[in-house]
Write a protein that holds these residues in place. Structure first.
Motif, PDB file in Angstrom:
ATOM      1  N   GLU A  28      53.793  49.702 -17.624  1.00  0.00           N
ATOM      2  CA  GLU A  28      53.030  49.132 -16.424  1.00  0.00           C
ATOM      3  C   GLU A  28      51.746  48.435 -17.115  1.00  0.00           C
ATOM      4  O   GLU A  28      51.232  47.440 -16.393  1.00  0.00           O
ATOM      5  CB  GLU A  28      52.713  50.553 -15.774  1.00  0.00           C
ATOM      6  CG  GLU A  28      52.150  50.080 -14.378  1.00  0.00           C
ATOM      7  CD  GLU A  28      52.140  51.112 -13.423  1.00  0.00           C
ATOM      8  OE1 GLU A  28      53.067  51.653 -12.988  1.00  0.00           O
ATOM      9  OE2 GLU A  28      50.981  51.781 -13.001  1.00  0.00           O
ATOM     10  N   GLY A  31      52.674  45.063 -18.359  1.00  0.00           N
ATOM     11  CA  GLY A  31      52.933  44.364 -17.469  1.00  0.00           C
ATOM     12  C   GLY A  31      51.933  43.696 -16.632  1.00  0.00           C
ATOM     13  O   GLY A  31      52.224  42.609 -15.970  1.00  0.00           O
ATOM     14  N   ASP A 115      54.655  49.732 -11.161  1.00  0.00           N
ATOM     15  CA  ASP A 115      55.671  49.176 -11.904  1.00  0.00           C
ATOM     16  C   ASP A 115      56.780  49.665 -10.968  1.00  0.00           C
ATOM     17  O   ASP A 115      57.096  50.695 -11.163  1.00  0.00           O
ATOM     18  CB  ASP A 115      55.641  49.424 -13.227  1.00  0.00           C
ATOM     19  CG  ASP A 115      56.680  48.631 -14.120  1.00  0.00           C
ATOM     20  OD1 ASP A 115      57.513  48.542 -13.701  1.00  0.00           O
ATOM     21  OD2 ASP A 115      56.197  48.230 -15.149  1.00  0.00           O
ATOM     22  N   ARG A 117      59.512  49.961 -12.158  1.00  0.00           N
ATOM     23  CA  ARG A 117      60.530  50.809 -13.169  1.00  0.00           C
ATOM     24  C   ARG A 117      60.046  51.880 -13.364  1.00  0.00           C
ATOM     25  O   ARG A 117      60.565  52.909 -14.012  1.00  0.00           O
ATOM     26  CB  ARG A 117      60.675  49.881 -14.428  1.00  0.00           C
ATOM     27  CG  ARG A 117      61.216  48.553 -14.362  1.00  0.00           C
ATOM     28  CD  ARG A 117      60.831  47.681 -15.713  1.00  0.00           C
ATOM     29  NE  ARG A 117      59.396  47.379 -15.737  1.00  0.00           N
ATOM     30  CZ  ARG A 117      58.949  47.022 -16.936  1.00  0.00           C
ATOM     31  NH1 ARG A 117      59.623  46.421 -17.788  1.00  0.00           N
ATOM     32  NH2 ARG A 117      57.677  46.710 -17.056  1.00  0.00           N
ATOM     33  N   THR A 137      55.658  39.968  -7.631  1.00  0.00           N
ATOM     34  CA  THR A 137      55.266  39.684  -9.439  1.00  0.00           C
ATOM     35  C   THR A 137      53.931  39.058  -9.442  1.00  0.00           C
ATOM     36  O   THR A 137      53.552  38.766 -10.686  1.00  0.00           O
ATOM     37  CB  THR A 137      56.298  38.666  -9.820  1.00  0.00           C
ATOM     38  OG1 THR A 137      56.333  37.632  -8.925  1.00  0.00           O
ATOM     39  CG2 THR A 137      57.858  39.636  -9.775  1.00  0.00           C
ATOM     40  N   SER A 140      51.598  40.637 -12.133  1.00  0.00           N
ATOM     41  CA  SER A 140      52.495  40.919 -13.320  1.00  0.00           C
ATOM     42  C   SER A 140      52.301  39.399 -14.098  1.00  0.00           C
ATOM     43  O   SER A 140      52.261  38.408 -13.765  1.00  0.00           O
ATOM     44  CB  SER A 140      53.802  41.063 -13.081  1.00  0.00           C
ATOM     45  OG  SER A 140      54.446  40.863 -14.204  1.00  0.00           O
ATOM     46  N   THR A 144      57.486  41.150 -13.986  1.00  0.00           N
ATOM     47  CA  THR A 144      57.973  42.546 -13.637  1.00  0.00           C
ATOM     48  C   THR A 144      57.788  42.719 -12.282  1.00  0.00           C
ATOM     49  O   THR A 144      56.457  42.219 -11.801  1.00  0.00           O
ATOM     50  CB  THR A 144      57.035  43.613 -14.625  1.00  0.00           C
ATOM     51  OG1 THR A 144      57.219  43.512 -15.807  1.00  0.00           O
ATOM     52  CG2 THR A 144      57.337  44.907 -14.123  1.00  0.00           C
TER      53      THR A 144
END
Length: 155
Positions: A28, A31, A115, A117, A137, A140, A144
């Motif tokens: 994170e 990113g 993030d 993910r 995004t 980012s 990401t």
């Protein structure tokens, strides 16, 4: 007996946590185009509050709120942790709702980006009552996907 305590963050805490970030927290930070220690120092120096979560005497996470330019009564909530949080996850979750409410109290709302993910943080933020308002995004440096989250604190 509690194994977790909170105290004001210190520079040695930041230096301890930065190279030990959970892989999702590290992804994170990277990113967003930042370095772990730089991110922690920015929160420490510019935040309204910066705390260390201590697990069994060892820094396990650094967290806080930074006042934002969007509104003088809004704050960006953040947390970067190590794998040591897993050892005390039940206690962490149990105490985190009251702790986040306490440090968020001076603001009308708190928000930030996570993030997409980072499943653990997303589940935790939902459990805390945050609403995810968009995905983007824009924040980012590597494409990401990040989710913006927000919570009104005085409702």
């Amino acid at each position: 007996m509690s194994h977790l305590t909170h105290r004001f963050a210190t520079l040695p805490d930041l230096h301890y946590v930065a190279p030990r970030l959970r892989k999702e927290d590290l992804a994170e930070v990277l990113g967003r185009g930042n370095k772990p220690l730089d991110s922690l120092i920015r929160g420490y120096l510019h935040g309204d509050s910066c705390w260390t979560l201590v697990a069994d005497g060892v820094p396990a996470a650094i967290y806080g709120i930074t006042r934002t330019s969007e509104s003088p009564r809004s704050g960006a909530l953040w947390l970067l942790g190590t794998d040591d949080i897993y050892k005390h996850r039940t206690e962490f979750v149990r105490i985190s709702r009251a702790r986040i409410a306490e440090i968020s109290a001076p603001y009308d709302f708190v928000w930030n980006f996570v993030d997409s993910r980072n499943d653990l943080h997303i589940r935790w933020l939902r459990w805390l009552g945050f609403t995810f308002i968009r995905s983007t995004t824009e924040v980012s440096v590597d494409g990401t996907l990040f989710y913006e989250f927000v919570k009104l604190t005085h409702v």
